[in-house]
Write an enzyme that holds these catalytic residues in place. Sequence first.
Site, PDB file in Angstrom:
ATOM      1  CD1 TRP A 144       7.701  -6.745  -3.500  1.00  0.00           C
ATOM      2  CD2 TRP A 144       6.622  -8.170  -5.002  1.00  0.00           C
ATOM      3  NE1 TRP A 144       6.847  -7.876  -2.843  1.00  0.00           N
ATOM      4  CE2 TRP A 144       6.195  -8.513  -3.689  1.00  0.00           C
ATOM      5  CE3 TRP A 144       5.855  -9.000  -5.999  1.00  0.00           C
ATOM      6  CZ2 TRP A 144       5.505  -9.674  -3.403  1.00  0.00           C
ATOM      7  CZ3 TRP A 144       5.300 -10.119  -5.466  1.00  0.00           C
ATOM      8  CH2 TRP A 144       5.171 -10.373  -4.438  1.00  0.00           C
ATOM      9  CG  ASN A 146       5.065  -7.526   0.402  1.00  0.00           C
ATOM     10  OD1 ASN A 146       5.909  -7.225  -0.349  1.00  0.00           O
ATOM     11  ND2 ASN A 146       4.969  -7.946   1.724  1.00  0.00           N
ATOM     12  CG  ASP A 147       2.531  -7.212   4.157  1.00  0.00           C
ATOM     13  OD1 ASP A 147       2.542  -8.131   3.232  1.00  0.00           O
ATOM     14  OD2 ASP A 147       3.075  -7.459   5.107  1.00  0.00           O
ATOM     15  CD  GLN A 163       7.030  -4.190   3.852  1.00  0.00           C
ATOM     16  OE1 GLN A 163       7.748  -5.353   3.933  1.00  0.00           O
ATOM     17  NE2 GLN A 163       7.577  -3.317   4.480  1.00  0.00           N
ATOM     18  CG  PHE A 203      10.106  -7.240   6.950  1.00  0.00           C
ATOM     19  CD1 PHE A 203      11.014  -6.877   5.932  1.00  0.00           C
ATOM     20  CD2 PHE A 203      10.349  -8.321   7.333  1.00  0.00           C
ATOM     21  CE1 PHE A 203      11.680  -8.139   5.053  1.00  0.00           C
ATOM     22  CE2 PHE A 203      10.879  -9.433   6.769  1.00  0.00           C
ATOM     23  CZ  PHE A 203      11.640  -9.260   5.667  1.00  0.00           C
ATOM     24  CB  SER A 204       4.754  -5.101   7.575  1.00  0.00           C
ATOM     25  OG  SER A 204       4.411  -5.332   6.082  1.00  0.00           O
ATOM     26  NE  ARG A 264       7.142 -11.523   9.135  1.00  0.00           N
ATOM     27  CZ  ARG A 264       7.474 -12.813   9.329  1.00  0.00           C
ATOM     28  NH1 ARG A 264       8.557 -12.947   9.931  1.00  0.00           N
ATOM     29  NH2 ARG A 264       7.012 -13.701   8.719  1.00  0.00           N
ATOM     30  CG  ASP A 265       4.592  -8.192  10.150  1.00  0.00           C
ATOM     31  OD1 ASP A 265       5.602  -7.498   9.644  1.00  0.00           O
ATOM     32  OD2 ASP A 265       4.035  -9.105   9.807  1.00  0.00           O
ATOM     33  CD  GLU A 316       3.739 -13.228   7.561  1.00  0.00           C
ATOM     34  OE1 GLU A 316       4.870 -13.391   7.202  1.00  0.00           O
ATOM     35  OE2 GLU A 316       2.783 -13.276   6.620  1.00  0.00           O
ATOM     36  CD1 TRP A 403       2.584 -14.008   1.916  1.00  0.00           C
ATOM     37  CD2 TRP A 403       3.927 -13.819   0.320  1.00  0.00           C
ATOM     38  NE1 TRP A 403       2.901 -12.853   1.902  1.00  0.00           N
ATOM     39  CE2 TRP A 403       3.917 -12.642   1.008  1.00  0.00           C
ATOM     40  CE3 TRP A 403       4.924 -13.382  -0.938  1.00  0.00           C
ATOM     41  CZ2 TRP A 403       4.787 -11.409   0.741  1.00  0.00           C
ATOM     42  CZ3 TRP A 403       5.751 -12.538  -1.090  1.00  0.00           C
ATOM     43  CH2 TRP A 403       5.549 -11.356   0.071  1.00  0.00           C
TER      44      TRP A 403
HETATM   45  C1  FRU Z   1       3.495 -10.406   5.325  1.00  0.00           C
HETATM   46  C2  FRU Z   1       4.867 -10.382   5.459  1.00  0.00           C
HETATM   47  C3  FRU Z   1       5.110  -9.372   6.796  1.00  0.00           C
HETATM   48  C4  FRU Z   1       6.579  -9.034   6.521  1.00  0.00           C
HETATM   49  C5  FRU Z   1       6.329  -8.456   5.113  1.00  0.00           C
HETATM   50  C6  FRU Z   1       7.743  -8.487   4.418  1.00  0.00           C
HETATM   51  O1  FRU Z   1       3.049 -10.603   3.992  1.00  0.00           O
HETATM   52  O2  FRU Z   1       5.714 -11.450   5.473  1.00  0.00           O
HETATM   53  O3  FRU Z   1       5.136 -10.201   7.882  1.00  0.00           O
HETATM   54  O4  FRU Z   1       6.891  -7.600   7.276  1.00  0.00           O
HETATM   55  O5  FRU Z   1       5.501  -9.300   4.313  1.00  0.00           O
HETATM   56  O6  FRU Z   1       7.722  -8.021   3.069  1.00  0.00           O
END
Ligand code: FRU
Length: 578
Positions: A144, A146-147, A163, A203-204, A264-265, A316, A403
């Site tokens: 998988w 994501n970001d 991610q 995380f990001s 975060r991020d 985010e 999402w």
């Molecule tokens: C955005 C998010 C970020 C977080 C990450 C976790 O898609 O929710 O805010 O750091 O994904 O995987």
Amino acid sequence: MTINKKILMLCLCLVGAVAGLHAQSFLGDNHAMKRVTTSQRYLLLPVEEKEEIAHVNVIVDNKVVKQFNCRLAVDHVDYYVPLELQSLGAPEALLDITFQGERRSKGVIKDFSCWQNMKYADAFDTRNTERFRPSYHHTPAYGWMNDPNGMFYKDGVWHLYFQYNPYGSQWENMTWGHSTSRDLVTWTQQPNAIEPDGLGTIFSGSAVVDKDNTAGFGAGAVVAIYTSAGASQVQSLAYSTDGGQTFTKYAGNPVITGDVPDFRDPNVFWNDETGEWNLVLAAGQEVRFYSSKNLKEWRYESSFGNGYGNHDGVWECPDMLRLPVEGTGSRKWALILNINPGGPFGGSATQYFTGTFDGHKFTCESSPSTTKWMDFGKDHYATVTFDNAPSGRAVAMAWMSNWQYANQVPTRQYRSANSIARDLYLFSSNGETYMASAPCREMEAVRGRKTAHPTETSEVEVNVKGSFTLTLRNRKGEEVVMSYDAAAQTLAMNRSKSGDTSFSESFAATTTAPTFGPLKTLRLFIDRCSIEAFGNNGKTAMTNLVFPSEPYNALSIKGKAKATVYELKAQPAQPATK
Ligand code: FRU
């Protein structure tokens, strides 16, 4: 029983006992242990996506050396994920496995199909065989994604971290995966860069090239700042002195803590006006700005966001940068801010603000009620830019999903791709400043010969003179319909009949974008499961996934436009991670 049969039984029992050493023990309703040898490279773990997670502790010499969650197969195997054995550095390891959820309804754990299907292997097949796996968009070789995270450019190489879940094709076990490219189109996956630790999963975040050694990790060290997601979200540092290949975590982590759950991020950037680092992170319904001289000690400066833009979801992944304003020779600050849900067509989307920033405070130049969207499709999220890009370029990449259905899209061994890279700039229209995302110039190098019909990997260039409707269709009658309304100055894309939309009620949709003046040119980038549309050099951008049962091989236009179709030279599949 004859004497021979007795001897045979005894031998079988002995073999069983010896095998038992490397078999599994069942210790209760939900707990098992399995001893594994590490003479082969991988243990392939069978995954069944609809199952609940099992928590796996990998124990070497009585110490937990790795922990992860995996949806181990109960009934049937959807696909495998590799557990790397040789890096454990011992001849044997013990897997301590706790199954979550209501086990009684599934039967006893010893009957779960994972035990028969776990297997040792020296290789793990990551060939690009799935029908929807893009040919020129970045995807992980398996697992998988994501970001996009920590993107930077150094010594001719674009680094993309992301991610990543290496143990399944759904969100879990957040780790920074890593891929590199020399042309922003062909990506090679590298070993994972930053793995979960005692402070949490990873995380990001972002990364910068610390040319002047402000942090003391060495001149040119790559310094990553990310969110450690444990009981609370805190910000941590890791640095690399080998150009981003391997990272060492900073012993003084965490470097920033907060007082809200969604904290975060972090996105770091060098501010050449103040000669300091600035950092922006998402904190609930606002962003917070910090400053630092050494990337380790951060001073809170100010917050922005209360009452501004869209707040229908969680803020985010911010990114702050200065961009040229077309036709003015000047630059302005822009704050990119991703929000989920709350997007214009449901779920995830990227908004932005323009204004001034003095290293301490961001002042938005638009009225608080103004919301500006960077891309008007449903599959453009977590957009951030590369640090240290050459020639002052601002190159962005998005996660090409939403999402609302990211965990359900019809792929298996991998899930999710990134958008093509885009060059950002600002432009003015009706007294407001907007952000354009133009396809990066590297896409021109992969444009091939003209073709009569589109294929699964094509670029379409449309010369527009007025309103038109463009339809992409396959032999099954599945279609994507794009229409430009010259009077309203809007471009729409309807994917309601684009193919498989059954995996989520939120998928079938028409997305509509303003064109900020008459549309003159439109470029469409078609890959196996996506269409990205760019009007007037990115002043309109629209990114949508599609899952046709076969490629769209016919293009028709009604109205005032002419299309030219080019093949896109598909890039070879990415090599496996190792
Ligand atoms: C955005 C998010 C970020 C977080 C990450 C976790 O898609 O929710 O805010 O750091 O994904 O995987």
